[in-house]
Design a protein around this motif. Structure first.
Motif, short mmCIF file in Angstrom:
data_model
loop_
_atom_site.label_atom_id
_atom_site.label_comp_id
_atom_site.label_asym_id
_atom_site.label_seq_id
_atom_site.Cartn_x
_atom_site.Cartn_y
_atom_site.Cartn_z
N VAL A 168 5.53 8.85 0.58
CA VAL A 168 5.60 8.28 1.91
C VAL A 168 4.57 8.98 2.77
CG1 VAL A 168 7.07 7.92 3.91
CG2 VAL A 168 8.03 7.80 1.61
N GLY A 169 3.79 8.21 3.55
CA GLY A 169 2.80 8.85 4.41
C GLY A 169 1.42 8.77 3.79
N THR A 170 0.49 9.46 4.44
CA THR A 170 -0.91 9.31 4.07
C THR A 170 -1.49 10.53 3.37
OG1 THR A 170 -1.57 10.16 6.24
CG2 THR A 170 -1.29 7.78 6.03
N PHE A 171 -0.67 11.56 3.14
CA PHE A 171 -1.22 12.75 2.51
C PHE A 171 -1.70 12.43 1.10
CE2 PHE A 171 -1.06 16.67 0.09
CZ PHE A 171 -1.81 17.49 0.92
N VAL A 172 -2.91 12.83 0.79
CA VAL A 172 -3.52 12.51 -0.51
C VAL A 172 -3.75 13.80 -1.26
CG1 VAL A 172 -5.51 11.50 -1.66
CG2 VAL A 172 -4.62 10.45 0.43
N THR A 173 -3.36 13.81 -2.50
CA THR A 173 -3.67 14.95 -3.36
C THR A 173 -4.45 14.42 -4.55
OG1 THR A 173 -2.75 16.88 -4.45
CG2 THR A 173 -1.57 14.82 -4.75
N CYS A 174 -5.02 15.31 -5.34
CA CYS A 174 -5.99 14.89 -6.33
C CYS A 174 -5.37 14.38 -7.62
CB CYS A 174 -6.92 16.07 -6.63
SG CYS A 174 -8.14 15.74 -7.89
N GLY A 175 -4.26 14.94 -8.06
CA GLY A 175 -3.74 14.66 -9.38
C GLY A 175 -3.19 13.26 -9.54
N SER A 176 -2.89 12.91 -10.81
CA SER A 176 -2.34 11.59 -11.10
C SER A 176 -0.88 11.48 -10.68
CB SER A 176 -2.48 11.28 -12.59
OG SER A 176 -1.70 12.19 -13.36
N ARG A 177 -0.18 12.58 -10.56
CA ARG A 177 1.21 12.63 -10.10
C ARG A 177 1.33 13.76 -9.09
NH1 ARG A 177 1.15 8.56 -12.40
NH2 ARG A 177 2.61 7.67 -13.93
N THR A 178 2.06 13.49 -8.02
CA THR A 178 2.25 14.49 -6.97
C THR A 178 3.72 14.58 -6.62
OG1 THR A 178 0.06 14.05 -6.03
CG2 THR A 178 1.65 15.18 -4.62
N SER A 179 4.23 15.76 -6.59
CA SER A 179 5.63 15.96 -6.22
C SER A 179 5.87 15.54 -4.78
CB SER A 179 6.02 17.43 -6.38
OG SER A 179 7.29 17.67 -5.81
N GLU A 180 6.96 14.81 -4.58
CA GLU A 180 7.35 14.44 -3.22
C GLU A 180 7.70 15.64 -2.37
OE1 GLU A 180 8.08 10.83 -5.78
OE2 GLU A 180 8.26 13.00 -5.96
N GLY A 181 7.83 16.80 -3.02
CA GLY A 181 8.07 18.02 -2.25
C GLY A 181 6.95 18.34 -1.30
N VAL A 182 5.75 17.82 -1.55
CA VAL A 182 4.61 18.03 -0.64
C VAL A 182 4.98 17.56 0.76
CG1 VAL A 182 2.26 17.29 -0.14
CG2 VAL A 182 2.89 17.91 -2.47
N LEU A 217 1.32 21.60 -4.21
CA LEU A 217 1.52 22.06 -2.84
C LEU A 217 0.43 23.03 -2.39
CD1 LEU A 217 4.40 20.93 -3.63
CD2 LEU A 217 5.30 22.62 -2.00
N ALA A 218 -0.05 23.87 -3.30
CA ALA A 218 -1.04 24.89 -2.95
C ALA A 218 -2.17 24.86 -3.96
CB ALA A 218 -0.38 26.27 -2.91
N PRO A 219 -3.00 23.82 -3.95
CA PRO A 219 -3.99 23.64 -5.02
C PRO A 219 -5.07 24.70 -5.05
CG PRO A 219 -4.34 22.05 -3.26
CD PRO A 219 -3.04 22.72 -2.97
N GLY A 220 -5.21 25.48 -3.99
CA GLY A 220 -6.22 26.54 -4.00
C GLY A 220 -5.74 27.83 -4.62
N ALA A 221 -4.46 27.94 -4.88
CA ALA A 221 -3.92 29.18 -5.43
C ALA A 221 -4.32 29.35 -6.88
CB ALA A 221 -2.40 29.18 -5.30
N GLU A 222 -4.62 30.58 -7.27
CA GLU A 222 -4.81 30.92 -8.67
C GLU A 222 -3.44 30.92 -9.35
OE1 GLU A 222 -7.87 31.75 -10.14
OE2 GLU A 222 -8.79 31.12 -8.26
N LEU A 223 -3.39 30.54 -10.64
CA LEU A 223 -2.12 30.47 -11.37
C LEU A 223 -2.16 31.33 -12.62
CD1 LEU A 223 -1.32 26.63 -11.18
CD2 LEU A 223 -0.59 28.44 -9.62
N SER A 224 -1.07 32.05 -12.85
CA SER A 224 -0.90 32.83 -14.08
C SER A 224 0.45 32.49 -14.67
CB SER A 224 -0.98 34.33 -13.80
OG SER A 224 -2.26 34.70 -13.34
N PHE A 225 0.57 32.69 -15.99
CA PHE A 225 1.83 32.41 -16.68
C PHE A 225 2.14 33.53 -17.66
CE2 PHE A 225 4.03 30.95 -20.49
CZ PHE A 225 5.20 30.46 -19.93
#
Length: 985
Positions: free
Chosen positions: A201-215, A301-309
């Motif tokens: 819902v709304g106009t926020f656009v993210t890059c991926g093919s699926r985006t969590s509605e949590g955004v 939600l935070a696409p600029g963050a570095e990720l580790s696992f």
């Protein structure tokens, strides 16, 4: 990992109960409502059959006489170094049975959460507690058939795999104290294929093919748009089962990178830094790559963050160590969705301790609260707790199984006795249960067991009879078992808690880590001191991290029914190493969960396929949503840090109430608001303060004492700050300075101390003539104090029977020694004294110190006031600072007319603390914290009250921070502490 069961009709799922706190939701099945087991992860919509849970995840047929077939001599099993479960696996009929038959035989699920952990070759993961972890001991274990995967020197536990037929050889090693089974914390997977694209819902656009509605659900999009933040500069560490090992998911990690759903080389959005996989799962049998599902949420939600696992599935002690691994690798924010069933309910365990350590080091930690809540008749009934084990006689089946059981627990808080808690379960339903009692790890004085009886026949159908008696110094007070209703009709079963040995008094609690089909529970409300309902346990109830409950993505009014409820209460100190902890002075009630965040958001492969969209349900999804929000908040704070206290304050101030069944025990402070919390974040800059000349004045910033001599660098929020300086004898103290610090820049402030001159005034003969300097009363008889350089007028007031001297003008020069003035009184019998009425005030310092005494704001003299004639009434007496001493508070004497008042200012000596960092890292964030207050970067030298103080060191990019140190300061002495930063290899 925490993933609930149940979602929208049409979902096809083969999920099993698993993960941290398996949860409960209502799903329609076969004409009746079933509470379906879940885990910390996603919630399948409609189960194909609850039987998929029962056949694959929960134990099967009932036993003829008691738990564990072949366990004919329970005393011998409890005396063995092997746990009774492992002991049973070495005896017929289980020793040669299939893996499924062995699982059924020891009342554990065949796979998934709560099951025995097996490698592809059939080897079992075990915890071997040893006298030492030397190379010699490890060599003996390897020779006995153990393949070690982790060694905990702290707990003296070797985690490894061993074939069931080799268990007895392992137990024969001299250094082995006990061998127990590792119980799987989580697993599950779905099989449908995703199709279509999730719509926000709304106009926020993210890059991926699926985006969590949590955004949108927690306003991360608004936070990003309002403040131009995306998590850049922040690293988020993720702990779950696995990242990319299954090969059967709807997408792979490589495909997710190509579609923009996780970062890495080839990401079409320019997010090219790959996820750093620091430790993958050892046993891939039930791996489901939930870590990648969590990574997608953070990246949405935070696409600029570095990720580790790092995997949390390589054993409990490896999980705890991997928290440190992520922190040491640079993660500012860490999140997990895993729990081990043996984590203690009544004290902090290894994972709790690891969380506390990284939070003390400056990280933020988020964990899933769990999905263990069970609702029957509108009430939360997922746990039962009694303040004490109440001994009564046991049912016949228990004593027939073994006469060694002395008594059983009375569930009835009244005058009667009821030795069973009846639970009715629909066909196809069942539960996985954890039973513990309030005794600390490594000092378990009571051996309790749990049984499940068929209410119709009285026969034992399941249970857990682990040993806590043989070696209490390695024991943990925990039992785990599972059961399913494989009949075609509702069935009532009875929980029995039995005492094998030891004192009968400890607090007891059992909870359903996963449950399905429960329609009634006999003891279903809190009464008489017994407590029913709270299901947050282990590190999911962390006091130092953040425990996160779940609110479905398409509502803000109701928490997920399965989301575990708090609180958690601690009765003992932490289970840290092999030394048992003592009881706390008072129980510590931890109000958890701390907050709630989104679950059910869209992703590319994980969870439940609902209408062609994969949806990730459970508190396992909520926790990474909250962690991503923290990354956005933290970026606003750069180049500073975001403390736990500041994050909690921001979340609390902006959390949204969840009005329907969303009280504090379900959602804590409410549903988080990333925009509102980011609003309260303030970017930081650096403040440098010097003194001219260099003098040991304590520097005070906004009321907080920071350091002596000056501040080389200290991080402060952007905006206005007040810099003050404490007094230094012989100098005029600079006035306060209000400075403006801009984000990312350094502001320099200098406090100029002007040397004063020492003026000594005497009366001759010594008479109580009041001395005034520049019109201000100073002291009677004489005075000795500092004044600014320049011209001053000294006058002498009348004394009865003496003519006063004339006033004298004197010019004082700084730093040229003492200036003396003497006032000559001439005897005259008719000379009047000072006009009355007056009183006299005497002030002393204890011990005698050169503090300047002020009366009603006017400086009078150093060291003390011999006598000073004043108008009667209330006065305010103040004392200037003396280096190395705590300044007394102002005193409020009342000077009587014609009388005297005496007051003393007591100075308390301090200790001098010197803190250094090696290497010295000016301006790069190595802030020294003393008792939680930031003092200075790369060193500190200042006076503190005597006693214990905690010294910690801030995070520096690319370096491992030193651990916090506790120091004890003694009066008048210097204590030196050094923190060594180690380069990250």
């Amino acid at each position: 990992m925490l993933r609930p069961w149940g979602s929208a009709p049409g979902d096809v799922d083969t999920t099993r109960p698993e993960e941290e706190s398996c949860g409960v939701v209502a799903s329609s099945l076969g004409g009746f409502t079933v509470n379906v087991v879940s885990s910390r992860r996603r919630t399948p919509a409609l189960l194909v059959l609850v039987a998929s849970l029962l056949a694959l995840a929960v134990a099967g047929p009932a036993h003829a006489a008691g738990p564990y077939p072949g366990l004919t001599d329970l005393s011998a099993a409890k005396r063995s170094k092997l746990s009774p479960r492992l002991y049973a696996l070495t005896r017929d009929p289980l020793s040669g049975a299939s893996a499924n038959a062995q699982a059924d035989g020891v009342d554990l699920p065949r796979s998934g959460a709560g099951s025995l952990v097996r490698s592809d070759s059939g080897a079992l993961m075990v915890y071997v507690r040893v006298t030492d972890t030397s190379d010699a001991t490890l060599g003996e274990l390897r020779a006995a058939g153990v393949a070690p995967t982790h060694v905990s020197n702290r707990y003296r536990v070797v985690t490894g795999f061993v074939m069931p037929l080799g268990l007895s050889r392992v137990a024969s090693v001299a250094a082995v104290r006990s061998v127990s089974e590792a119980i799987r914390p989580q697993t599950s997977r779905t099989g449908a294929k995703a199709a279509g694209k999730a719509t926000l819902v709304g106009t926020f656009v993210t890059c991926g093919s699926r985006t969590s509605e949590g955004v949108r659900h927690i306003a991360a999009d608004s936070a990003r748009g309002s403040y131009e933040v995306d998590g850049t500069g922040i690293e988020v560490g993720i702990l779950s089962d696995s990242y990319d090992v299954t090969g059967g998911d709807a997408t792979s990690a490589a495909q997710d990178i190509a579609s923009g759903d996780i970062p890495g080389p080839g990401n079409p959005c320019g997010r090219l830094s790959p996820v750093s996989n620091l430790d993958e799962i050892n046993d891939t049998t039930d791996a489901i790559d939930e870590g990648r599902g969590m990574a997608q949420i953070v990246h949405d939600l935070a696409p600029g963050a570095e990720l580790s696992f790092a995997s949390a599935f390589n054993g409990l002690f490896s999980f705890a160590d991997n928290i440190d691994v992520l922190r040491e690798a640079g993660s500012e924010v860490i999140v997990d969705d895993v729990i081990y069933f043996d984590e203690p309910m009544f004290q902090k365990g290894p994972v709790d301790i690891a969380i506390a350590n990284v939070v003390a080091d400056g990280a933020l930690y988020f964990t899933a609260a769990g999905n263990s809540n069970v609702i029957v008749g509108g009430s939360n009934v997922g746990s039962y707790e009694a303040p004490a084990y109440r001994p009564v006689g046991c049912p016949a089946a228990i004593t027939a199984f073994n006469a060694g059981y002395g008594d059983c627990h009375d569930f009835d808080t009244g005058a009667g006795a009821d030795v069973t808690d009846n639970i009715t379960v629909n066909p196809g339903g069942g539960f996985l249960s954890v039973f513990q009692w309030a005794q600390p790890w490594n000092n378990v004085g009571t051996d309790l067991d749990v049984f499940l009886l068929n209410s119709a026949t009285g026969a034992i159908i399941a249970g857990s009879v682990e040993d806590q008696e043989t070696d209490p110094s390695t024991a943990i007070p925990s039992e785990v078992y599972s059961w399913s209703n494989t009949t075609g009709s509702p069935m009532t079963v009875q929980v029995v808690l039995a005492r094998w040995s030891g004192a009968p008094a400890p607090r007891v609690k059992f909870l359903f880590a996963g449950a399905g089909g429960i329609t009634s529970i006999q003891f279903n409300s809190s009464t008489g001191g017994d407590i029913v309902g709270p299901t947050v346990w282990g590190h999911s109830g962390t006091p130092e991290g953040f425990s996160v409950g779940a609110v479905r993505y398409d509502t803000r009014t109701t928490p997920e029914a399965f989301s575990s409820r708090g609180p958690r209460t601690l009765y003992f100190g932490p289970a840290d190493g092999t030394t048992p902890a003592g009881p706390l002075g008072a129980p510590q009630v931890v109000a958890v969960p701390h907050m709630a965040a989104t679950d059910g958001g869209a992703n590319t492969f994980f969870g439940s396929n609902v209408g062609g969209t994969w949806r990730f349900f459970g508190t396992s999804a909520a926790a990474p949503h909250a962690a991503a929000a923290a990354a956005l908040m933290w970026e606003r704070e750069l180049p500073g840090t975001l403390s736990r206290a500041a994050a909690l304050s921001a979340f609390t101030a902006t959390g949204h109430p969840v009005p329907t069944q969303g009280g504090p025990t379900a959602v804590g402070l409410g549903l988080i608001d990333a925009l509102g919390a980011a609003d309260l974040m303030v970017p930081t800059g650096f403040l440098r303060v010097t003194t001219s000349p260099a003098v040991p004045s304590q520097i005070v910033v906004d009321g907080e004492i920071r350091d002596n001599w000056g501040l080389e660098w200290v991080k402060v929020s952007a905006g206005q700050h007040t810099v003050s300086f404490t007094d230094v004898q012989g100098y005029a103290t600079p006035v306060d300075q209000v400075v403006n610090v801009t984000a990312g820049n350094t502001t320099v402030v200098t406090g100029t101390f002007v040397p004063q001159a020492l003026l000594r005034v005497l009366t001759s003969p010594a008479v109580p003539g009041t001395i005034t300097v520049d019109g201000i009363r100073r002291n009677d008889w004489g005075m000795w104090t500092y004044f600014p350089p320049g011209a001053h007028q000294v006058c002498f007031l009348a004394v009865l029977a003496f003519l006063p001297p004339t006033c004298q003008n004197i010019n004082l020069a700084a730093g040229t020694g003492n200036a003396d003035v003497t006032g000559l009184y001439t005897a005259s019998g008719g000379a009047p004294g000072e006009p009355g009425p007056l009183g006299e005030l005497r002030v002393t310092t204890s011990p005698a110190l050169p503090s300047q005494i002020s009366v009603d704001g006017n400086v009078t003299d150093n060291w003390g006031l011999t006598w000073l004639k004043l108008t009667p009434g209330a006065k305010v007496v103040g004392f200037s600072d003396v280096e190395g001493w705590t300044t007394p508070a102002n005193l409020n004497p009342n000077v009587p007319s014609g009388g005297t008042a005496t007051v003393a200012g007591t100075f308390v000596q301090r200790g001098l603390l010197r803190v250094t960092t090696s290497p010295a890292i000016p301006g790069n964030g190595a802030t020294v914290f003393v008792d939680g207050v930031p003092r200075n970067d790369f060193g500190n030298w200042t006076w503190y009250p005597t006693g214990s103080h905690e010294v910690c060191y801030g995070f520096v990019d690319g370096l491992f921070s030193p651990i916090c140190q506790t120091v004890t300061l003694t009066a008048g002495n210097q204590t030196t502490v050094s923190g060594t930063y180690v380069t990250d290899p």
